[in-house]
Design a protein around this motif. Structure first.
Motif, PDB file in Angstrom:
ATOM      1  N   GLY A  89       0.727  -1.190  -0.006  1.00 15.17           N
ATOM      2  CA  GLY A  89       0.018  -0.135  -0.078  1.00 15.17           C
ATOM      3  C   GLY A  89       0.861   1.266  -0.062  1.00 15.17           C
ATOM      4  O   GLY A  89       0.375   2.219  -0.421  1.00 15.17           O
ATOM      5  N   LEU A  90       1.995   1.132   0.435  1.00 18.61           N
ATOM      6  CA  LEU A  90       2.944   2.408   0.524  1.00 18.61           C
ATOM      7  C   LEU A  90       3.722   2.371  -0.846  1.00 18.61           C
ATOM      8  O   LEU A  90       3.626   3.509  -1.342  1.00 18.61           O
ATOM      9  CB  LEU A  90       4.108   2.181   1.437  1.00 18.61           C
ATOM     10  CG  LEU A  90       4.998   3.343   1.728  1.00 18.61           C
ATOM     11  CD1 LEU A  90       4.246   4.580   2.186  1.00 18.61           C
ATOM     12  CD2 LEU A  90       6.457   2.937   2.525  1.00 18.61           C
ATOM     13  N   LEU A 105      11.168   5.873  -3.825  1.00 17.86           N
ATOM     14  CA  LEU A 105      11.003   7.247  -3.019  1.00 17.86           C
ATOM     15  C   LEU A 105      10.888   6.745  -1.615  1.00 17.86           C
ATOM     16  O   LEU A 105      10.977   7.679  -0.646  1.00 17.86           O
ATOM     17  CB  LEU A 105       9.499   7.658  -3.520  1.00 17.86           C
ATOM     18  CG  LEU A 105       9.807   8.579  -4.791  1.00 17.86           C
ATOM     19  CD1 LEU A 105       8.224   9.052  -5.573  1.00 17.86           C
ATOM     20  CD2 LEU A 105      10.532   9.766  -4.559  1.00 17.86           C
ATOM     21  N   VAL A 106      10.564   5.589  -1.130  1.00 19.20           N
ATOM     22  CA  VAL A 106      10.892   4.956   0.249  1.00 19.20           C
ATOM     23  C   VAL A 106      12.072   5.153   0.502  1.00 19.20           C
ATOM     24  O   VAL A 106      12.477   5.815   1.838  1.00 19.20           O
ATOM     25  CB  VAL A 106      10.135   3.389   0.286  1.00 19.20           C
ATOM     26  CG1 VAL A 106      10.687   2.845   1.745  1.00 19.20           C
ATOM     27  CG2 VAL A 106       8.806   3.367  -0.074  1.00 19.20           C
ATOM     28  N   TYR A 124       7.052  10.458   8.350  1.00 16.42           N
ATOM     29  CA  TYR A 124       7.553  11.512   7.102  1.00 16.42           C
ATOM     30  C   TYR A 124       7.345  10.564   5.994  1.00 16.42           C
ATOM     31  O   TYR A 124       6.732  11.112   4.984  1.00 16.42           O
ATOM     32  CB  TYR A 124       9.012  11.789   7.136  1.00 16.42           C
ATOM     33  CG  TYR A 124       9.230  13.000   7.965  1.00 16.42           C
ATOM     34  CD1 TYR A 124       8.555  14.088   7.923  1.00 16.42           C
ATOM     35  CD2 TYR A 124      10.185  12.922   9.127  1.00 16.42           C
ATOM     36  CE1 TYR A 124       8.816  15.224   8.553  1.00 16.42           C
ATOM     37  CE2 TYR A 124      10.099  13.914   9.968  1.00 16.42           C
ATOM     38  CZ  TYR A 124       9.792  15.029   9.744  1.00 16.42           C
ATOM     39  OH  TYR A 124       9.931  16.030  10.588  1.00 16.42           O
ATOM     40  N   LEU A 125       7.334   9.379   6.045  1.00 12.69           N
ATOM     41  CA  LEU A 125       7.069   8.610   4.932  1.00 12.69           C
ATOM     42  C   LEU A 125       5.560   8.152   4.461  1.00 12.69           C
ATOM     43  O   LEU A 125       5.174   8.415   3.316  1.00 12.69           O
ATOM     44  CB  LEU A 125       7.303   6.924   5.508  1.00 12.69           C
ATOM     45  CG  LEU A 125       8.741   6.406   4.820  1.00 12.69           C
ATOM     46  CD1 LEU A 125       8.876   4.997   5.731  1.00 12.69           C
ATOM     47  CD2 LEU A 125       8.991   6.279   3.565  1.00 12.69           C
ATOM     48  N   VAL A 126       4.847   8.220   5.349  1.00 14.74           N
ATOM     49  CA  VAL A 126       3.243   8.053   5.310  1.00 14.74           C
ATOM     50  C   VAL A 126       2.925   9.637   4.621  1.00 14.74           C
ATOM     51  O   VAL A 126       2.119   9.613   3.822  1.00 14.74           O
ATOM     52  CB  VAL A 126       2.270   7.694   6.683  1.00 14.74           C
ATOM     53  CG1 VAL A 126       1.177   7.787   6.072  1.00 14.74           C
ATOM     54  CG2 VAL A 126       2.702   6.358   6.840  1.00 14.74           C
ATOM     55  N   HIS A 127       3.388  10.562   5.357  1.00 10.19           N
ATOM     56  CA  HIS A 127       2.959  11.936   4.675  1.00 10.19           C
ATOM     57  C   HIS A 127       3.231  12.347   3.469  1.00 10.19           C
ATOM     58  O   HIS A 127       2.639  12.675   2.637  1.00 10.19           O
ATOM     59  CB  HIS A 127       3.506  13.022   5.718  1.00 10.19           C
ATOM     60  CG  HIS A 127       3.405  14.499   5.314  1.00 10.19           C
ATOM     61  ND1 HIS A 127       2.343  15.031   5.273  1.00 10.19           N
ATOM     62  CD2 HIS A 127       4.238  15.120   4.606  1.00 10.19           C
ATOM     63  CE1 HIS A 127       2.420  16.198   4.846  1.00 10.19           C
ATOM     64  NE2 HIS A 127       3.379  16.379   4.476  1.00 10.19           N
ATOM     65  N   THR A 128       4.673  12.034   3.099  1.00 10.63           N
ATOM     66  CA  THR A 128       5.218  12.006   1.643  1.00 10.63           C
ATOM     67  C   THR A 128       4.594  11.139   0.692  1.00 10.63           C
ATOM     68  O   THR A 128       4.251  11.663  -0.344  1.00 10.63           O
ATOM     69  CB  THR A 128       6.741  11.572   1.986  1.00 10.63           C
ATOM     70  OG1 THR A 128       7.390  12.323   2.874  1.00 10.63           O
ATOM     71  CG2 THR A 128       7.565  11.804   0.481  1.00 10.63           C
ATOM     72  N   ALA A 129       4.284   9.977   1.065  1.00 13.70           N
ATOM     73  CA  ALA A 129       3.472   9.164   0.197  1.00 13.70           C
ATOM     74  C   ALA A 129       2.064   9.636  -0.014  1.00 13.70           C
ATOM     75  O   ALA A 129       1.423   9.691  -1.322  1.00 13.70           O
ATOM     76  CB  ALA A 129       3.268   7.608   0.681  1.00 13.70           C
TER      77      ALA A 129
END
Length: 160
Positions: A89-90, A105-106, A124-129
């Protein structure tokens, strides 16, 4: 497990699983993967992110399928290392029909925020995605887990 999932899930649905066994005395880690994206190892000491190649068949996809591990990863978690595990999902968030967030990008996001805590890197990972997909529909879950050697095991936190 595969048989139960195959019979119990709709035809277009499958399950993914990952098993990471960590010896907390030696910090050796063995990863067996069944359909989860490749994990990443952040080495803060070396200032780099490494993609760990552990892959295997997802669960519930074929009837009478006996799980055979594909490629297993064995690593040594060094001091201040963090292992990042995440669902597709990410990585499969789309900006447009043909542009995925993807592994690159991860990895870029993890290294960009590597001076932060693991909890902050996950945020930050979730926000950026989610910023990446702005305006596009996304129906899959986003799950990220960090296993951080830099923390004392008695100081573990649960992050939702």
């Amino acid at each position: 497990m595969n048989e139960i999932l195959y019979k119990g899930l709709p035809q277009d649905i499958y399950a993914a699983a990952l098993l990471a066994v960590i010896d907390t005395e030696t910090w050796k880690c063995k990863i067996v993967n069944g359909g989860i994206p490749h994990p990443f190892l952040l080495s803060r000491r070396l200032g780099r992110v490494e993609k760990l190649f552990a892959s295997g068949m997802m669960l519930g996809l074929f009837e009478n399928n006996v799980y055979e591990p594909g490629i297993e990863a064995e690593i040594q978690l060094g001091k201040k290392d963090t292992l990042f595990l995440f669902t597709d999902g990410l990585t499969e968030i789309r900006q447009r029909k043909d542009s995925f967030f993807g592994d690159h990008l991860v990895a870029d996001t993890i290294i960009k925020f590597s001076a932060q805590t693991s909890e902050s890197i996950i945020k930050y990972l979730v926000h950026t995605a989610l910023e990446f997909k702005k305006g596009s529909e996304h129906l899959d879950d986003i799950t990220v887990l960090a296993i951080d050697r830099s923390q004392n095991p008695r100081q573990r936190k649960h992050i939702s």
